[in-house]
Motif scaffolding. Structure first.
Motif, PDB file in Angstrom:
ATOM      1  N   SER A 136       0.838  -1.201   0.000  1.00  0.00           N
ATOM      2  CA  SER A 136       0.000   0.000   0.000  1.00  0.00           C
ATOM      3  C   SER A 136       0.875   1.252   0.000  1.00  0.00           C
ATOM      4  N   LEU A 137       0.234   2.381  -0.282  1.00  0.00           N
ATOM      5  CA  LEU A 137       0.943   3.664  -0.302  1.00  0.00           C
ATOM      6  C   LEU A 137       1.541   3.975   1.065  1.00  0.00           C
ATOM      7  N   LEU A 138       0.780   3.696   2.130  1.00  0.00           N
ATOM      8  CA  LEU A 138       1.275   3.961   3.476  1.00  0.00           C
ATOM      9  C   LEU A 138       2.522   3.129   3.776  1.00  0.00           C
ATOM     10  N   THR A 139       2.513   1.867   3.353  1.00  0.00           N
ATOM     11  CA  THR A 139       3.673   1.003   3.565  1.00  0.00           C
ATOM     12  C   THR A 139       4.894   1.538   2.829  1.00  0.00           C
ATOM     13  N   GLN A 140       4.687   2.051   1.608  1.00  0.00           N
ATOM     14  CA  GLN A 140       5.796   2.610   0.844  1.00  0.00           C
ATOM     15  C   GLN A 140       6.358   3.853   1.531  1.00  0.00           C
ATOM     16  N   ILE A 141       5.482   4.668   2.121  1.00  0.00           N
ATOM     17  CA  ILE A 141       5.933   5.858   2.849  1.00  0.00           C
ATOM     18  C   ILE A 141       6.751   5.446   4.073  1.00  0.00           C
ATOM     19  N   ILE A 142       6.251   4.438   4.788  1.00  0.00           N
ATOM     20  CA  ILE A 142       6.975   3.947   5.962  1.00  0.00           C
ATOM     21  C   ILE A 142       8.342   3.397   5.558  1.00  0.00           C
TER      22      ILE A 142
END
Length: 280
Positions: A217-223
């Motif tokens: 997910s996008l959030l995982t990529q940001i993390i």
């Protein structure tokens, strides 16, 4: 006593000469920095019943809250490879080291405004004293982390030999960011209030109290691209023996840290006396 002679050619000083002078002042300020550190430690704990306990009480309480939430089922945390109490306490302790590293330059400089305005001394002594204090507090937290890991049956392996390297980079990364923010924080008190808020938000974008998500997910990529994710994971894995990841990213971060540190140091060196005089 070293005597400095200022001439009209002072402003045309080469970069090489500038950095040589900066490092000379850094080395010359070691004794003063140590005396400041000893004074501050004595003053900090002189009227404190619990003494060094206050170094880790905040991250310990934060870890206990997350352990309670996980045990009660209010928050579901995926498996991390080690017992969750050991995982979360290691994460919160490491995060407190990073937070202290970011806050220390501004804290040291604000506390010494009166001295800076009255006495001419190498300002590097304040920065070096801050690093000494971070180092002392970090040793206390490392001792607690190792104790908790042993209690939960997690025995460090050979990877712990890399812990000094990882933690040094960890501290210098935070300190360089804090050093960059210090002149701005001396001008605007908003920075002092914004740093804790930003760190609280950033903590939830880092695997401090939860393991790294496996989805895309996008959030995982940001993390994943968050610099603190790399630093927290490498430092924690050095303690608990989990596989190392993102070594290349760590090298890039350390290169950027050196650049930011040098630029911030020059900015600090020339701006702080002017800012203090202006505000006095």
């Amino acid at each position: 006593m070293q005597i400095k002679k200022y001439t009209s050619s002072q402003n045309s000083q080469s970069f090489k000469g500038l950095f040589v002078e900066m490092f000379q002042d850094l080395m010359a300020s070691r004794g003063l920095a140590w005396r400041l550190t000893v004074r501050d430690f004595k003053g900090q704990y002189r009227q404190s019943f619990f003494g060094a306990f206050w170094v880790f009480i905040t991250p310990l309480m934060s870890a206990l809250v997350w352990m309670f939430l996980n045990a009660s089922g209010a928050v579901k945390i995926s498996s991390s490879g080690i017992p969750y109490p050991a995982y979360v306490l290691t994460g919160t302790m490491l995060w407190s080291i990073l937070s202290e590293s970011i806050n220390m330059p501004l804290k040291q400089t604000n506390a010494s405004k009166g001295v800076i305005s009255k006495i001419n001394f190498p300002k590097e002594a304040l920065l070096l004293s801050g690093l000494y204090k971070i180092g002392g507090n970090t040793l206390i937290k490392i001792g607690l982390i190792l104790l908790v890991l042993l209690v939960f049956g997690v025995v460090p392996d050979y990877k712990i030999l890399l812990l000094p390297l990882v933690l040094t980079g960890f501290i210098l990364f935070g300190f360089s960011i804090g050093l960059l923010l210090t002149p701005i924080g001396m001008l605007y008190n908003d920075v002092v209030r914004l740093i804790p808020m930003a760190m609280q938000f950033l903590m939830y974008l880092s695997p401090v109290v939860y393991s790294m998500p496996k989805d895309q997910s996008l959030l995982t990529q940001i993390i994943r691209i968050n610099p603190t994710t790399c630093l927290i994971n490498l430092a924690r894995n050095s303690f608990v023996g989990l596989p190392f990841e993102q070594w290349f990213y760590f090298g890039v971060l350390m290169f950027m840290t050196i650049i930011i540190m040098l630029v911030s140091w020059v900015f600090y060196r020339y701006s702080i006396p002017i800012i203090v005089e202006r505000n006095s």
